[in-house]
Enzyme design. Structure first.
Site, short mmCIF file in Angstrom:
data_model
loop_
_atom_site.label_atom_id
_atom_site.label_comp_id
_atom_site.label_asym_id
_atom_site.label_seq_id
_atom_site.Cartn_x
_atom_site.Cartn_y
_atom_site.Cartn_z
CD GLU A 105 -6.85 -0.66 3.65
OE1 GLU A 105 -5.64 -0.68 3.32
OE2 GLU A 105 -7.62 0.24 3.31
CG HIS A 160 -3.66 2.77 5.93
ND1 HIS A 160 -4.99 2.60 6.25
CD2 HIS A 160 -3.54 2.37 4.63
CE1 HIS A 160 -5.64 2.13 5.21
NE2 HIS A 160 -4.78 1.97 4.20
CD GLU A 196 -3.38 4.82 1.57
OE1 GLU A 196 -4.45 5.05 0.99
OE2 GLU A 196 -2.79 3.72 1.51
CG HIS A 202 -8.51 4.54 4.36
ND1 HIS A 202 -7.23 5.05 4.27
CD2 HIS A 202 -8.62 3.62 3.37
CE1 HIS A 202 -6.60 4.45 3.26
NE2 HIS A 202 -7.42 3.57 2.71
CG ASP A 209 -2.22 0.71 1.02
OD1 ASP A 209 -2.36 1.44 0.01
OD2 ASP A 209 -3.12 0.56 1.86
#
Length: 269
Positions: free
Chosen positions: A134, A104, A10, A115, A8
């Site tokens: 996640e 994150h 972020e 998020h 990812d």
């Protein structure tokens, strides 16, 4: 030794603003390189530990962020969307371990870019009553395939949550959250050194890592941003609308849970 890496953006060192993290941003191209180099660090660590193959999945946003030409040539790349397995596309029961890079904190929690799956769709995201990130979803999906997760990298928030929930998973904290879109990062070179070392240790110690049991019950509860989005989501067979913004669904497997989430976030616009 077959290794899977989900990457990812972020949670990458030096990335903290929307301008950096999304297509069209002035600083987005620089972030692509930072993301690719952190992926390379994990790949190098895996091969340092004796990996025979590495599959890398681009797991951020449009999932076409990693710079293929700059990626370690020993690895294979999965990119683009949609993908049925989303952030772990390419993971199979034949893999020995999964590594999560640049992750994150979850929706509703402190952390840079916090998020879960979609900041446009979900303001809260829970599985069996507990806030889910996640990382949590990836651990569930990997467990359903019998594969342990060995590493999570990102800010102090997701690393702390990971250590608390999964003490056997190694972490590499490459930045500290200051606010939603600000962070104090280590230098990218230092971040890559940390990730390479922890990836190597994760692969070397894979035999000591348990695969958690997948719960028989997977109750998804999400709070959406707008009433109309909740009304549309409530049309999914089996979905229950709890109030104007909250929906709930009983999934039979991690994959079905993810499928329902994909329908919800794709309708968020």
């Amino acid at each position: 030794m077959r290794v899977f890496v989900s990457v990812d953006m972020e949670g990458v060192a030096g990335v903290s603003t929307p301008d950096q993290a999304y297509h069209g941003g002035h600083n987005y191209p620089a972030s692509q390189r930072l993301m690719t180099e952190e992926a390379n660090a994990a790949i190098a660590g895996a091969f340092d530990a004796g990996a025979t193959s590495v599959v890398v999945n681009d797991a951020h946003g449009s999932m076409d962020n990693l710079l293929a030409e700059l990626l370690d040539e020993r690895a294979e790349l999965v990119n683009g969307r949609p993908k049925a397995q989303c952030m772990i596309q390419g993971l199979t029961p034949d893999h020995d371990v999964a590594l999560f890079v640049g992750f994150h904190a979850p929706a509703g929690a402190p952390g840079v870019f916090s998020h879960t799956l979609s900041s446009l769709a979900f303001t809260r995201f829970r599985v069996n009553g507990e806030t889910a990130s996640e990382t949590d979803l990836g651990v569930l999906q990997a467990a359903a395939l019998g594969v342990p997760v060995g590493l999570v990298t990102g800010d102090d928030q997701i690393c702390g949550l990971t250590r608390a929930a999964y003490p056997w998973i190694r972490t590499a904290q490459v930045k500290q959250a200051v606010a939603q879109f600000s962070a104090q990062s280590v230098h990218p070179f230092r971040a890559r050194e940390m990730i390479r070392a922890e990836a190597r240790a994760a692969v070397e110690n894979v035999d000591r890592m348990p695969v958690p049991a997948v719960p028989d019950r997977l109750e998804l509860t999400v709070d959406l941003k707008t009433p109309v989005h909740a009304e549309i989501g409530a049309l999914i067979p089996g979905m229950r609308q709890i109030d104007r913004l909250q929906l709930s669904f009983d999934a039979e497997s991690p994959q079905q849970l993810l499928d329902v989430c994909a329908l919800l976030w794709e309708t968020a616009g």
